[in-house]
Design an enzyme around this catalytic site. Structure first.
Site, mmCIF file in Angstrom:
data_model
loop_
_atom_site.group_PDB
_atom_site.id
_atom_site.type_symbol
_atom_site.label_atom_id
_atom_site.label_comp_id
_atom_site.label_asym_id
_atom_site.label_seq_id
_atom_site.Cartn_x
_atom_site.Cartn_y
_atom_site.Cartn_z
ATOM 1 N N ARG A 282 10.416 -1.565 11.486
ATOM 2 C CA ARG A 282 9.276 -1.155 12.294
ATOM 3 C C ARG A 282 9.089 -2.115 13.461
ATOM 4 O O ARG A 282 9.218 -3.322 13.294
ATOM 5 C CB ARG A 282 8.005 -1.129 11.428
ATOM 6 C CG ARG A 282 7.751 0.225 10.835
ATOM 7 C CD ARG A 282 6.646 0.265 9.828
ATOM 8 N NE ARG A 282 5.401 -0.419 10.188
ATOM 9 C CZ ARG A 282 4.313 -0.427 9.416
ATOM 10 N NH1 ARG A 282 4.336 0.239 8.269
ATOM 11 N NH2 ARG A 282 3.237 -1.071 9.787
ATOM 12 N N ARG B 60 -10.246 0.475 7.512
ATOM 13 C CA ARG B 60 -9.871 -0.937 7.660
ATOM 14 C C ARG B 60 -11.035 -1.778 8.125
ATOM 15 O O ARG B 60 -10.900 -2.999 8.222
ATOM 16 C CB ARG B 60 -8.811 -1.131 8.748
ATOM 17 C CG ARG B 60 -7.654 -0.336 8.598
ATOM 18 C CD ARG B 60 -6.577 -0.749 9.575
ATOM 19 N NE ARG B 60 -5.431 -0.037 9.107
ATOM 20 C CZ ARG B 60 -4.244 -0.529 8.924
ATOM 21 N NH1 ARG B 60 -3.990 -1.765 9.240
ATOM 22 N NH2 ARG B 60 -3.281 0.190 8.445
ATOM 23 N N ARG C 194 -1.459 -8.828 13.111
ATOM 24 C CA ARG C 194 -1.987 -7.813 12.170
ATOM 25 C C ARG C 194 -2.736 -8.500 11.029
ATOM 26 O O ARG C 194 -3.801 -8.048 10.601
ATOM 27 C CB ARG C 194 -0.839 -6.952 11.626
ATOM 28 C CG ARG C 194 -0.314 -5.956 12.652
ATOM 29 C CD ARG C 194 1.094 -5.488 12.325
ATOM 30 N NE ARG C 194 1.225 -4.868 11.031
ATOM 31 C CZ ARG C 194 2.373 -4.763 10.374
ATOM 32 N NH1 ARG C 194 3.491 -5.234 10.897
ATOM 33 N NH2 ARG C 194 2.414 -4.156 9.205
ATOM 34 N N ARG D 280 11.628 -5.584 5.347
ATOM 35 C CA ARG D 280 11.318 -4.158 5.135
ATOM 36 C C ARG D 280 12.188 -3.252 6.004
ATOM 37 O O ARG D 280 12.508 -3.561 7.148
ATOM 38 C CB ARG D 280 9.846 -3.882 5.478
ATOM 39 C CG ARG D 280 9.534 -2.386 5.464
ATOM 40 C CD ARG D 280 8.091 -2.081 5.424
ATOM 41 N NE ARG D 280 7.363 -2.578 6.580
ATOM 42 C CZ ARG D 280 6.056 -2.506 6.683
ATOM 43 N NH1 ARG D 280 5.348 -1.949 5.721
ATOM 44 N NH2 ARG D 280 5.446 -2.981 7.748
ATOM 45 N N LYS E 256 0.840 -1.206 0.000
ATOM 46 C CA LYS E 256 0.000 0.000 0.000
ATOM 47 C C LYS E 256 0.874 1.255 0.000
ATOM 48 O O LYS E 256 0.683 2.158 -0.815
ATOM 49 C CB LYS E 256 -0.933 0.023 1.226
ATOM 50 C CG LYS E 256 -1.893 -1.153 1.303
ATOM 51 C CD LYS E 256 -2.838 -1.047 2.485
ATOM 52 C CE LYS E 256 -2.178 -1.077 3.846
ATOM 53 N NZ LYS E 256 -1.488 -2.351 4.164
HETATM 54 P P1 AP5 Z 1 4.702 -1.606 1.975
HETATM 55 O O1 AP5 Z 1 4.417 -0.746 0.809
HETATM 56 O O2 AP5 Z 1 5.382 -1.025 3.152
HETATM 57 O O3 AP5 Z 1 3.373 -2.392 2.422
HETATM 58 P P2 AP5 Z 1 2.082 -1.872 3.197
HETATM 59 O O4 AP5 Z 1 0.910 -2.489 2.527
HETATM 60 O O5 AP5 Z 1 2.096 -0.398 3.324
HETATM 61 O O6 AP5 Z 1 2.287 -2.597 4.574
HETATM 62 P P3 AP5 Z 1 2.115 -2.026 6.049
HETATM 63 O O7 AP5 Z 1 2.826 -3.011 6.952
HETATM 64 O O8 AP5 Z 1 2.523 -0.609 6.161
HETATM 65 O O9 AP5 Z 1 0.566 -2.146 6.239
HETATM 66 P P4 AP5 Z 1 -0.234 -2.139 7.542
HETATM 67 O O10 AP5 Z 1 -1.603 -1.925 7.099
HETATM 68 O O11 AP5 Z 1 -0.012 -3.342 8.384
HETATM 69 O O12 AP5 Z 1 0.437 -0.965 8.419
HETATM 70 P P5 AP5 Z 1 0.034 0.541 8.687
HETATM 71 O O13 AP5 Z 1 1.280 1.318 8.782
HETATM 72 O O14 AP5 Z 1 -1.005 0.980 7.758
HETATM 73 O O15 AP5 Z 1 5.545 -2.861 1.444
HETATM 74 C C1 AP5 Z 1 6.047 -3.826 2.329
HETATM 75 C C2 AP5 Z 1 7.435 -4.255 1.877
HETATM 76 O O16 AP5 Z 1 7.323 -4.923 0.634
HETATM 77 C C3 AP5 Z 1 8.392 -3.081 1.648
HETATM 78 O O17 AP5 Z 1 9.678 -3.452 2.065
HETATM 79 C C4 AP5 Z 1 8.353 -2.852 0.124
HETATM 80 O O18 AP5 Z 1 9.577 -2.332 -0.376
HETATM 81 C C5 AP5 Z 1 8.071 -4.253 -0.388
HETATM 82 N N1 AP5 Z 1 7.258 -4.265 -1.596
HETATM 83 C C6 AP5 Z 1 6.150 -3.515 -1.837
HETATM 84 N N2 AP5 Z 1 5.625 -3.801 -3.046
HETATM 85 C C7 AP5 Z 1 6.406 -4.776 -3.569
HETATM 86 C C8 AP5 Z 1 6.360 -5.495 -4.798
HETATM 87 N N3 AP5 Z 1 5.422 -5.289 -5.718
HETATM 88 N N4 AP5 Z 1 7.309 -6.418 -5.018
HETATM 89 C C9 AP5 Z 1 8.273 -6.665 -4.097
HETATM 90 N N5 AP5 Z 1 8.386 -6.008 -2.909
HETATM 91 C C10 AP5 Z 1 7.439 -5.067 -2.645
HETATM 92 O O19 AP5 Z 1 -0.618 0.456 10.129
HETATM 93 C C11 AP5 Z 1 0.185 0.134 11.247
HETATM 94 C C12 AP5 Z 1 -0.661 0.088 12.508
HETATM 95 O O20 AP5 Z 1 -1.241 1.388 12.743
HETATM 96 C C13 AP5 Z 1 -1.845 -0.862 12.481
HETATM 97 O O21 AP5 Z 1 -1.480 -2.190 12.800
HETATM 98 C C14 AP5 Z 1 -2.734 -0.235 13.569
HETATM 99 O O22 AP5 Z 1 -2.242 -0.503 14.848
HETATM 100 C C15 AP5 Z 1 -2.556 1.247 13.294
HETATM 101 N N6 AP5 Z 1 -3.529 1.746 12.292
HETATM 102 C C16 AP5 Z 1 -3.246 2.228 11.041
HETATM 103 N N7 AP5 Z 1 -4.373 2.583 10.404
HETATM 104 C C17 AP5 Z 1 -5.384 2.322 11.276
HETATM 105 C C18 AP5 Z 1 -6.792 2.456 11.188
HETATM 106 N N8 AP5 Z 1 -7.393 2.901 10.070
HETATM 107 N N9 AP5 Z 1 -7.541 2.086 12.258
HETATM 108 C C19 AP5 Z 1 -6.960 1.629 13.388
HETATM 109 N N10 AP5 Z 1 -5.630 1.461 13.539
HETATM 110 C C20 AP5 Z 1 -4.851 1.812 12.475
HETATM 111 MG MG MG Z 2 2.268 0.963 4.905
#
Ligand code: AP5
Ligand code: MG
Length: 250
Positions: A171, A98, A182, A138, A23
């Site tokens: 992270r 989400r 997660r 990552r 994402k």
């Molecule tokens: P990356 O692009 O970082 O993936 P991502 O989908 O953004 O993964 P996240 O771990 O950030 O998602 P998440 O939803 O768990 O965390 P968030 O920060 O939103 O890619 C991952 C890796 O793969 C990278 O190293 C990248 O280089 C690689 N990659 C990407 N695309 C690739 C490809 N095509 N090929 C090869 N490699 C690739 O949320 C974190 C926490 O915040 C949550 O757990 C929760 O506690 C809180 N939170 C956030 N939003 C909310 C909400 N709306 N409500 C409640 N709590 C929330």
């Molecule tokens: Mg992310």
């Protein structure tokens, strides 16, 4: 929340996908291409968690355990960000909504704050073993939030951000056991969310198990926008997370 005085249609793109789906990676590309902000609730909440306040510590506890942060707090940080002027033309939401409940909250916010909006939802689909492999390698920049991967997208210099030279970190919530929690929460919540957006007729599924470039091109097709000739060039500047000046705030 007050109604914005902007009059043109606001383009609102929602990106849904499990942890590690890409994402953040795709939002960086899309934000640079469309020149609209990338708003990651995860990033905003991690900033909040870095504060020395009691609420900051509570947010950190939720994130580090892999749990969802309570809706009231998420809505506060989201609305504070989307009120800024740079969101008038549109914005890309990464990690929000989400849950079905959050989707309804978003709809209420959009209806009350924008005169006209065009909502599109993209769902990234990636097999679980690929997600686990991506998250275990990552790296992120703790300052600008730019994402890297030790295997698939290493920085130019060893563990240093290409954009600001900061030492890259992993992270805290990428610990294997937290990743599994997660993913469990994602799988529990996403069916109702997806069902809602499918019924609304705004959802497009995208195969996220391909190269970053192929997926980015698919996103533009799904949004009925023409892929630019060289997407790599447009990805140089992260248009996300940007801390705006007071002047830019509504
Ligand atoms: P990356 O692009 O970082 O993936 P991502 O989908 O953004 O993964 P996240 O771990 O950030 O998602 P998440 O939803 O768990 O965390 P968030 O920060 O939103 O890619 C991952 C890796 O793969 C990278 O190293 C990248 O280089 C690689 N990659 C990407 N695309 C690739 C490809 N095509 N090929 C090869 N490699 C690739 O949320 C974190 C926490 O915040 C949550 O757990 C929760 O506690 C809180 N939170 C956030 N939003 C909310 C909400 N709306 N409500 C409640 N709590 C929330
Ligand atoms: Mg992310």
């Amino acid at each position: 929340m007050s109604v914005s005085n902007q009059t043109a249609t606001t383009f609102v793109i929602v990106l849904i996908g499990p942890p590690g789906a890409g994402k953040g990676t795709q939002c960086e590309q899309l934000a640079a291409t469309l020149k609209i902000p990338h708003i990651s609730t995860g990033h905003l909440l991690r900033e909040y968690a870095g504060r020395s306040s009691g609420v900051g510590q509570q947010v950190k506890n939720f994130i580090d355990a892999g749990n969802l942060v309570p809706d009231s707090l998420v809505m506060n940080v989201l609305e504070e960000r989307t009120r800024r002027r740079d969101c008038d033309a549109g914005f890309i939401l990464d990690g929000f909504p989400r849950t079905y409940a959050q989707a309804k909250l978003l709809q209420m916010t959009l209806l009350s704050s924008w005169k006209a909006f065009d909502l599109r939802v993209l769902q990234l689909i990636v097999p679980k073993p690929i997600l686990l492999a991506r998250l275990s390698s990552r790296l992120i920049c703790p300052v600008c939030g730019t994402g890297y991967n030790a295997t698939t997208k290493p920085p130019l210099r060893n563990r240093m951000c290409d954009l600001d030279g900061q030492a890259l970190i992993t992270r805290d919530d990428d610990l294997a056991s937290t990743v599994l929690e997660r993913l469990r929460i994602y799988e529990e919540q996403v069916p109702a969310l997806i069902n809602y957006y499918r019924q609304c007729g705004v959802l497009t599924d995208v195969d996220g198990n391909r190269t970053v470039r192929e997926i980015a091109a698919d996103f533009l097709r799904a949004l009925s926008l023409h892929p630019p000739l060289d997407l790599e060039k447009t990805a140089a500047q992260p248009a996300h997370f940007g801390s705006q000046t007071e002047d830019e705030s509504r």
